[in-house]
Design an enzyme around this catalytic site. Sequence first.
Site, PDB file in Angstrom:
ATOM      1  N   SER A   5       0.861  -1.205   0.010  1.00 25.58           N
ATOM      2  CA  SER A   5       0.063   0.011   0.128  1.00 25.58           C
ATOM      3  C   SER A   5       0.840   1.391   0.092  1.00 25.58           C
ATOM      4  O   SER A   5       0.502   2.289  -0.732  1.00 25.58           O
ATOM      5  CB  SER A   5      -0.994  -0.082   1.144  1.00 25.58           C
ATOM      6  OG  SER A   5      -0.243   0.137   2.337  1.00 25.58           O
ATOM      7  N   ARG A  41       0.590   3.488  -3.430  1.00 25.06           N
ATOM      8  CA  ARG A  41      -0.399   4.656  -3.243  1.00 25.06           C
ATOM      9  C   ARG A  41       0.496   5.988  -3.743  1.00 25.06           C
ATOM     10  O   ARG A  41       0.021   6.700  -4.508  1.00 25.06           O
ATOM     11  CB  ARG A  41      -0.479   5.265  -1.534  1.00 25.06           C
ATOM     12  CG  ARG A  41      -1.388   6.644  -1.194  1.00 25.06           C
ATOM     13  CD  ARG A  41      -1.067   6.605   0.195  1.00 25.06           C
ATOM     14  NE  ARG A  41      -1.977   5.644   0.685  1.00 25.06           N
ATOM     15  CZ  ARG A  41      -1.703   4.855   1.663  1.00 25.06           C
ATOM     16  NH1 ARG A  41      -0.378   4.582   1.614  1.00 25.06           N
ATOM     17  NH2 ARG A  41      -2.374   4.088   2.304  1.00 25.06           N
ATOM     18  N   ASN A  84      -1.005   7.919  -7.546  1.00 24.21           N
ATOM     19  CA  ASN A  84      -1.097   9.163  -7.491  1.00 24.21           C
ATOM     20  C   ASN A  84      -0.238  10.218  -8.502  1.00 24.21           C
ATOM     21  O   ASN A  84      -0.712  10.765  -9.203  1.00 24.21           O
ATOM     22  CB  ASN A  84      -0.985   9.817  -6.058  1.00 24.21           C
ATOM     23  CG  ASN A  84      -2.231   9.635  -5.176  1.00 24.21           C
ATOM     24  OD1 ASN A  84      -3.561  10.316  -5.337  1.00 24.21           O
ATOM     25  ND2 ASN A  84      -2.213   8.554  -4.545  1.00 24.21           N
TER      26      ASN A  84
END
Length: 286
Positions: A216, A220, A224
């Site tokens: 994660s 992440r 993005n």
Amino acid sequence: MAAENLTTTSYIKHHLQNLTFGKHPDGGWGIAHGAEEAREMGFWAIHLDTMFWSVALGALFLWVFHKVAKRVTSDVPDGAQNFIESVVEFIDNNVRGSFAGKNDLIAPLALTLFVWVLLMNTMDLVPVDWIPMIASGIGIPYMKVVPTTDPNATFGMSIGVFFLTLYYSLKVKGPIGFAAELSMQPFESKNIFLKLLFLIPNLFLEIISLISKPISLSLRLFGNLFAGEMIFILIALLFNGGWVLALMGGALQLGWAIFHILIILLQAFIFMVLTIVYLDMAHSEH
């Protein structure tokens, strides 16, 4: 890249392709000319552009901080010293607020990750055609300048954090304590038979939770920044559609760049804070 008369699809693929070095199926080593050749090189291929920009930006961070530290003064500081001190104080406050243990490594690690990730993210604000065009002019076919849009870079950093988490979990809690933490929660009971019964589900859930942290953490940041880069590439396509679309593209590019500054800062901050939190959990004894 517009000068090369690329189609929309080939333009997007070109800007999303890393400069990959590896072993060709015929046994020779060299640069991949396209995504298909890069896939054929397999796991041990190296993204040269990701390596170059990440190392260069890391060296820039060290050089600037070292240069300011050498001429630091307790009298009236200059603007550079004020800025560096504000960054260090910001990191120090976050470490003090999120890390309850005692470890001299955490603050320097948090500072390094925040500034390094921030610098890599900031490369996303460079117009998407500038550096690839310069690279193409000197014979380099591909050039991605944002290392955090490459999952190899984000996974590399998150795996480093993961290994540190494992190291301090074993060091602080001991092998038995760490094993107990993984196998005796979240389901608990004072009954010895139920404790034994809960060992397997607890171990399964805790291992999944442990492994999900680096995944994660890396995805992440990658997701993005990759999405932000893709939007910049799509906006750049408008500049080849006439002056009306070019004006619209300029306005959209400026607006997205201003908004993207928030994403750049936020993702660097989140990566740093989660690293501090994970290491704090590694130092906490249940």
